[in-house]
Design a protein around this motif. Structure first.
Motif, short mmCIF file in Angstrom:
data_model
loop_
_atom_site.label_atom_id
_atom_site.label_comp_id
_atom_site.label_asym_id
_atom_site.label_seq_id
_atom_site.Cartn_x
_atom_site.Cartn_y
_atom_site.Cartn_z
N SER A 237 38.33 38.95 35.01
CA SER A 237 38.31 39.89 33.89
C SER A 237 37.87 39.17 32.62
O SER A 237 38.06 37.96 32.49
N PHE A 238 37.28 39.92 31.70
CA PHE A 238 36.96 39.40 30.37
C PHE A 238 38.02 39.81 29.35
O PHE A 238 38.02 39.34 28.23
N ASP A 239 38.90 40.71 29.74
CA ASP A 239 39.87 41.32 28.83
C ASP A 239 41.01 40.35 28.52
O ASP A 239 41.92 40.16 29.33
N SER A 240 40.99 39.77 27.33
CA SER A 240 42.00 38.79 26.93
C SER A 240 43.41 39.38 26.93
O SER A 240 44.36 38.70 27.33
N ARG A 241 43.55 40.61 26.48
CA ARG A 241 44.88 41.23 26.46
C ARG A 241 45.40 41.44 27.88
O ARG A 241 46.57 41.20 28.16
N PHE A 242 44.55 41.93 28.74
CA PHE A 242 44.91 42.13 30.14
C PHE A 242 45.40 40.80 30.75
O PHE A 242 46.47 40.73 31.36
N ILE A 243 44.63 39.75 30.53
CA ILE A 243 44.97 38.44 31.09
C ILE A 243 46.28 37.93 30.51
O ILE A 243 47.19 37.53 31.25
N SER A 244 46.41 37.94 29.19
CA SER A 244 47.60 37.35 28.57
C SER A 244 48.87 38.17 28.84
O SER A 244 49.94 37.60 29.01
N ARG A 245 48.74 39.47 28.90
CA ARG A 245 49.93 40.31 29.10
C ARG A 245 50.41 40.36 30.55
O ARG A 245 51.60 40.52 30.80
N LEU A 246 49.49 40.26 31.51
CA LEU A 246 49.89 40.48 32.90
C LEU A 246 49.88 39.23 33.78
O LEU A 246 50.47 39.26 34.87
N SER A 247 49.28 38.15 33.35
CA SER A 247 49.20 36.95 34.20
C SER A 247 50.56 36.44 34.64
O SER A 247 50.71 35.97 35.77
N ARG A 248 51.55 36.53 33.78
CA ARG A 248 52.88 36.02 34.10
C ARG A 248 53.66 36.93 35.04
O ARG A 248 54.73 36.57 35.51
N HIS A 249 53.13 38.12 35.31
CA HIS A 249 53.89 39.13 36.06
C HIS A 249 53.26 39.45 37.42
O HIS A 249 53.50 40.52 37.97
N THR A 250 52.46 38.52 37.94
CA THR A 250 51.77 38.77 39.20
C THR A 250 51.52 37.45 39.94
O THR A 250 51.51 36.38 39.32
#
Length: 190
Positions: free
Chosen positions: A136-149
């Motif tokens: 993904s290029f979406d910084s918010r997507f990456i930062s918000r969900l990386s810790r939860h998967t």
């Protein structure tokens, strides 16, 4: 080694461990745009686009889209542009839900951290399909969900770098001799 030919590319399958990687909608669009334009990308995202194409060519495994990515590109207002996305799906298979009810529960869980339901659904579908990585290029997507998967959500350039492919390596997928991309050199890792 097994050779497969499809859509102007030759795929060499080896016995190495395969990594299955998902593309979000934006990565899917950027990748097929890079593949269709032939010329070396030169815009602000050029490095990311080149990394995406190299991942396609050098990564042992496959790149996949999810049902939500398909739904998103089918929403494109331009029929020509939507059809362009559809034409490339022979190279990028769509994952199929294994546990549809669990995906719905997971989307709700993920929305506690990220409000975009489509992003959460793409991630839930990647988890359901057992993908290793979601690009993904979406910084918010990456930062918000990386810790939860358990799926690694990464930008293409970061993932490409993590592969540590030695310069001069032979791609696992190559443009066939009759593919115009075969005459280009910008994508080669030399």
């Amino acid at each position: 080694m097994l050779f497969r030919t499809f859509a102007g590319y030759i795929k060499v399958r080896s016995m190495k461990k395969q990594m299955h990687v998902g593309l979000d909608s934006q990565c899917y669009t950027y990748l097929i745009d890079a593949m269709a334009k032939l010329d070396k990308p030169t815009d602000d995202l050029a490095e990311q686009r080149i990394a995406l194409f190299r991942i396609f060519l050098y990564c042992n495994g496959g790149l996949f889209i999810s049902p939500t990515v398909r739904t998103e590109y089918q929403r494109i207002r331009s029929k020509e542009r939507a059809d362009f996305h559809e034409e490339w799906t022979t190279l990028f298979p769509e994952t199929q839900p294994v546990y549809a009810a669990r995906i719905e529960v997971r989307v709700t869980e993920l929305q506690a951290y990220h409000p975009d339901a489509d992003d959460c659904r793409v991630l839930a579908e990647a988890e359901d399909a057992g993908l290793s990585v979601l690009l993904s290029f979406d910084s918010r997507f990456i930062s918000r969900l990386s810790r939860h998967t358990t799926v690694s959500i990464m930008r293409p350039l970061d993932f490409w770098s993590s592969l540590n492919i030695p310069r001069g390596s032979t791609p696992t997928t190559s443009p066939r001799f009759d593919n115009p991309m075969a005459d280009q050199s910008w994508w080669q890792w030399i």
